[in-house]
Design a protein around this motif. Structure first.
Motif, PDB file in Angstrom:
ATOM      1  N   SER A 109      38.997 -48.236  40.281  1.00 47.86           N
ATOM      2  CA  SER A 109      37.897 -48.717  41.124  1.00 47.86           C
ATOM      3  C   SER A 109      36.730 -49.211  40.280  1.00 47.86           C
ATOM      4  O   SER A 109      36.101 -50.220  40.608  1.00 47.86           O
ATOM      5  CB  SER A 109      37.402 -47.597  42.048  1.00 47.86           C
ATOM      6  N   ALA A 110      36.446 -48.487  39.188  1.00 52.87           N
ATOM      7  CA  ALA A 110      35.327 -48.907  38.342  1.00 52.87           C
ATOM      8  C   ALA A 110      35.625 -50.271  37.721  1.00 52.87           C
ATOM      9  O   ALA A 110      34.763 -51.157  37.685  1.00 52.87           O
ATOM     10  CB  ALA A 110      35.072 -47.867  37.253  1.00 52.87           C
ATOM     11  N   LEU A 111      36.860 -50.464  37.267  1.00 51.47           N
ATOM     12  CA  LEU A 111      37.228 -51.755  36.669  1.00 51.47           C
ATOM     13  C   LEU A 111      37.084 -52.867  37.703  1.00 51.47           C
ATOM     14  O   LEU A 111      36.550 -53.943  37.432  1.00 51.47           O
ATOM     15  CB  LEU A 111      38.689 -51.693  36.184  1.00 51.47           C
ATOM     16  N   THR A 112      37.576 -52.580  38.921  1.00 53.46           N
ATOM     17  CA  THR A 112      37.509 -53.599  39.974  1.00 53.46           C
ATOM     18  C   THR A 112      36.059 -53.922  40.306  1.00 53.46           C
ATOM     19  O   THR A 112      35.690 -55.081  40.475  1.00 53.46           O
ATOM     20  CB  THR A 112      38.248 -53.087  41.235  1.00 53.46           C
ATOM     21  N   ARG A 113      35.215 -52.875  40.388  1.00 54.42           N
ATOM     22  CA  ARG A 113      33.812 -53.117  40.748  1.00 54.42           C
ATOM     23  C   ARG A 113      33.057 -53.877  39.673  1.00 54.42           C
ATOM     24  O   ARG A 113      32.370 -54.849  39.941  1.00 54.42           O
ATOM     25  CB  ARG A 113      33.094 -51.782  40.974  1.00 54.42           C
ATOM     26  N   VAL A 114      33.174 -53.399  38.427  1.00 54.52           N
ATOM     27  CA  VAL A 114      32.376 -53.987  37.344  1.00 54.52           C
ATOM     28  C   VAL A 114      32.813 -55.434  37.088  1.00 54.52           C
ATOM     29  O   VAL A 114      31.990 -56.359  37.069  1.00 54.52           O
ATOM     30  CB  VAL A 114      32.507 -53.150  36.048  1.00 54.52           C
ATOM     31  N   ILE A 115      34.125 -55.639  36.964  1.00 57.04           N
ATOM     32  CA  ILE A 115      34.580 -57.014  36.706  1.00 57.04           C
ATOM     33  C   ILE A 115      34.385 -57.856  37.964  1.00 57.04           C
ATOM     34  O   ILE A 115      34.052 -59.037  37.892  1.00 57.04           O
ATOM     35  CB  ILE A 115      36.044 -57.030  36.220  1.00 57.04           C
ATOM     36  N   GLY A 116      34.521 -57.181  39.119  1.00 57.25           N
ATOM     37  CA  GLY A 116      34.312 -57.897  40.392  1.00 57.25           C
ATOM     38  C   GLY A 116      32.899 -58.444  40.507  1.00 57.25           C
ATOM     39  O   GLY A 116      32.685 -59.539  41.031  1.00 57.25           O
ATOM     40  N   SER A 117      31.894 -57.704  40.009  1.00 58.52           N
ATOM     41  CA  SER A 117      30.521 -58.213  40.157  1.00 58.52           C
ATOM     42  C   SER A 117      30.323 -59.421  39.240  1.00 58.52           C
ATOM     43  O   SER A 117      29.633 -60.378  39.590  1.00 58.52           O
ATOM     44  CB  SER A 117      29.486 -57.117  39.901  1.00 58.52           C
ATOM     45  N   LYS A 118      30.971 -59.419  38.084  1.00 61.46           N
ATOM     46  CA  LYS A 118      30.875 -60.592  37.201  1.00 61.46           C
ATOM     47  C   LYS A 118      31.594 -61.774  37.845  1.00 61.46           C
ATOM     48  O   LYS A 118      31.169 -62.923  37.778  1.00 61.46           O
ATOM     49  CB  LYS A 118      31.490 -60.293  35.832  1.00 61.46           C
ATOM     50  N   ARG A 119      32.700 -61.455  38.482  1.00 63.66           N
ATOM     51  CA  ARG A 119      33.473 -62.476  39.171  1.00 63.66           C
ATOM     52  C   ARG A 119      32.634 -63.118  40.284  1.00 63.66           C
ATOM     53  O   ARG A 119      32.631 -64.336  40.461  1.00 63.66           O
ATOM     54  CB  ARG A 119      34.695 -61.783  39.768  1.00 63.66           C
ATOM     55  N   ASP A 120      31.902 -62.269  41.046  1.00 65.70           N
ATOM     56  CA  ASP A 120      31.107 -62.793  42.162  1.00 65.70           C
ATOM     57  C   ASP A 120      30.033 -63.754  41.668  1.00 65.70           C
ATOM     58  O   ASP A 120      29.739 -64.752  42.306  1.00 65.70           O
ATOM     59  CB  ASP A 120      30.456 -61.651  42.943  1.00 65.70           C
ATOM     60  N   GLU A 121      29.443 -63.414  40.495  1.00 62.08           N
ATOM     61  CA  GLU A 121      28.431 -64.315  39.914  1.00 62.08           C
ATOM     62  C   GLU A 121      29.023 -65.701  39.694  1.00 62.08           C
ATOM     63  O   GLU A 121      28.423 -66.709  40.027  1.00 62.08           O
ATOM     64  CB  GLU A 121      28.012 -63.804  38.525  1.00 62.08           C
TER      65      GLU A 121
END
Ligand code: PEP
Ligand code: MG
Length: 580
Positions: free
Chosen positions: A100-112
């Motif tokens: 979940s942490a990997l998905t969240r952290v990389i996900g926020s960069k992805r959203d940018e």
């Protein structure tokens, strides 16, 4: 049945459907803070290391420079100490497991990235999705799909194509790809085109329409997926596939060769580039040079602004890749909803109409000066080959202000005895209606101009280029857009400077648009790398006089649809076998 989407590449693919589904969700992300934090942190670290190892190996084993470069980029991203720290902190602070942490952290960069209004850059988001998915699969012990184990000619159907799938060494049984999401400029699309696998992206409801095991025919050039094939369709497909294979070999002879229209008018085709991973392939296919280098790519995925030394180093390396060609570096085109955290971009209600492009550079002189000094210093190493181009200008005063900033950058280099090209050519993008109607004044101030049809269409028609709801209204064939383009090209001709008017928007690679653009008098075309050779070949088949006649007819059409159908029948006559 015939389904339509966005075609990637030119080939045909005949095979059976195989649906690929990826498991990424983790049902219970919560962990016990007392005992599990260190274990999850350790598991994330192991996943990072394992994936770095995979990409290193894939990069070393690949015989394609692009693949090796892309793997290098992934290794660099995954090796970032800051990223790994963020994941560890997220596990510890939020009490969630590694996946979940990997998905969240990389996900926020992805959203940018996904929020950017530049489709090319926004599609880099799918690279990060893919990395997050692969890391999560590692920590959860999930198997990844193995395309080298397909048992016969297969067309995979997937929601969005992860670029990592295109890195597999053995894709001999993969004859086609259909996706529900994703665009022409994603890495996955670029890799599929490089590996010559025909693909059709953005087929709505692909998962429901195409049944596992059914036979389908992909036509990438037409952007279609056909089902319920009879013997005749099958035989025709095989015949066309052979023909196309012969043509794609024939295209290779256009590499690095100057071209003329059929009646002998000199033309130039250059490549668009944005991603450093592409540069070697761009230089191989198009040694003539880069007509649009989207330098904003150098500012993304970082915590702070790139240094002058970095920008100079990158620009020098690119120039070195084109010893015989020119490179047009577009100055930073951020602002609006291209939110790069360290660049002082405020939230705006109408970001497309906000502090975008040159407006951002003029507002933040320090960032602009750093880039101008870097570009100038790089230009000193190879006189006459680097050019600069200002994005999203609306008034000549902006070019004057930008040129003043450039003069200050020159003076500061003089003070330090740093050499630069004193005759560095400077141009402006014509991508707003304001710039198009005042193009003569821009030509007075600039060495060249380049028409950005992607934004020119958006701003002329007041249609957000990224908004699917109004996508049907967005067409570079709209008569209003065409009149502006005609005026810009005419201004170049009237001042005897046709060679100083270029086009770098997607329209320049549209096979239907080429006879019209040539007929209007366009001589310099900058297109995405996969289209460089095709564009050269098509232009060399056209006669400027015939095209001028066609252009006059097109300019009397009242709607984009009428323009398109006129151009379709013209293209059928001029190079039917290439497009249809
Ligand atoms: C354009 O607007 O046509 C263009 C080439 O620039 P970008 O797509 O990067 O906005
Ligand atoms: Mg633009």
């Amino acid at each position: 049945m015939l389904y339509r989407g966005v075609g990637i590449g030119y080939g045909l693919g005949l095979g059976t459907v195989h649906h690929l589904n990826f498991l990424t969700a983790d049902p219970d992300p919560a962990i016990d803070p007392a005992s599990d934090i260190a274990q999850e942190q350790e598991s994330a670290a192991r996943a990072f290391d394992a994936l770095i190892g995979d990409y290193r190996k894939q990069g070393e084993q690949s015989d394609k420079d692009d693949v090796a470069e892309l793997c290098k980029f992934y290794v660099m991203f995954l090796s970032s100490a800051a990223l790994r720290r963020e994941v560890s902190t997220s596990i510890a602070d939020e009490h969630i497991n590694a996946a979940s942490a990997l998905t969240r952290v990389i996900g926020s960069k992805r959203d940018e990235l996904a929020a950017l209004d530049n489709p090319y850059l926004a599609e880099r988001a799918s690279d990060l999705d893919d990395l997050a998915r692969r890391l999560s699969a590692r920590v959860l012990g999930l198997e990844e799909p193995d395309l080298s184990a397909l048992s016969g000619p297969t067309v995979i159907v997937v929601d969005e194509l992860p670029p990592s799938l295109m890195l597999s060494r053995n894709l001999s049984q993969l004859v086609g790809i259909v996706t529900r999401r994703g665009g022409r400029t994603s890495h996955a699309a670029i890799l599929a085109a490089l590996r010559d696998i025909p693909a059709v992206f953005a087929v709505a409801d692909a998962a429901e329409l195409l049944k596992e095991g059914e036979e389908v025919l992909i036509d990438a050039a037409a952007g279609t997926v056909e089902t319920e094939l009879d013997d005749e369709a099958r035989a025709l497909a095989l015949q066309r596939k052979e023909q196309k294979a012969r043509r794609s070999v024939a295209l290779q002879k256009f590499i690095g060769v100057p071209i003329r229209s059929a009646d002998g008018v000199e033309l130039t085709v250059l490549a668009n580039a944005g991603d450093l991973t592409e540069v070697d392939e761009v230089a191989r296919i198009c040694p003539e040079g880069i007509g649009l280098f989207r330098t904003e790519f150098l500012y993304l995925n970082r915590g702070s602004a790139p240094t002058e030394a970095y920008l100079k180093g990158v620009t020098t390396r690119i120039l070195q890749s084109f010893p015989r060609g020119r490179v047009i570096a577009r100055t930073l085109d951020v602002g609006g909803d291209k939110d790069v955290s360290y660049l002082n971009i405020a939230r705006e209600d109408n970001p497309f109409l906000g502090r975008r492009g040159i407006r951002h550079s003029l507002a933040f002189d320090d960032i602009f000066q750093t880039s101008l000094r870097a570009f100038l210093a790089a230009s000193g190493q190879a006189s006459g080959r680097l050019r600069l181009m200002y994005p999203m200008v609306t008034s000549p005063a902006e070019v004057t202000a930008a040129n003043e900033a450039l003069a200050r950058a020159r003076a500061s280099l003089d003070d330090e005895d740093i050499a630069y090209d004193t005759k560095l050519c400077v141009g402006a993008m014509i991508e707003t209606p304001a710039a198009a109607v005042r193009v003569a004044e821009f030509l007075e101030l600039c060495d060249f101009v380049s028409i950005g049809t992607n934004d020119l269409t958006q701003y002329t028609l007041a249609v957000d280029r990224g908004n699917a709801t109004v996508a049907a209204l967005y067409s570079h064939f709209d008569p209003a857009v065409l009149r502006l383009i005609e005026g810009v090209i005419r201004a170049g001709r009237d001042s005897g400077r046709s060679a100083d008017v270029e086009m770098c928007g997607e329209m320049a690679s549209d096979p239907l648009a080429l006879p019209l653009l040539l007929g209007l008098g366009l001589r310099v075309y900058s297109v995405s790398t996969p289209f460089v050779l095709r564009t050269k070949r098509l232009l060399s088949l056209l006669d400027t006089e015939l095209c001028a006649k066609l252009a006059r007819q097109v300019m009397t059409c009242a709607t984009a649809d009428a323009v398109r159908s006129l151009l379709e029948s013209a293209a059928r006559g001029m190079y039917a076998d290439w497009y249809f």
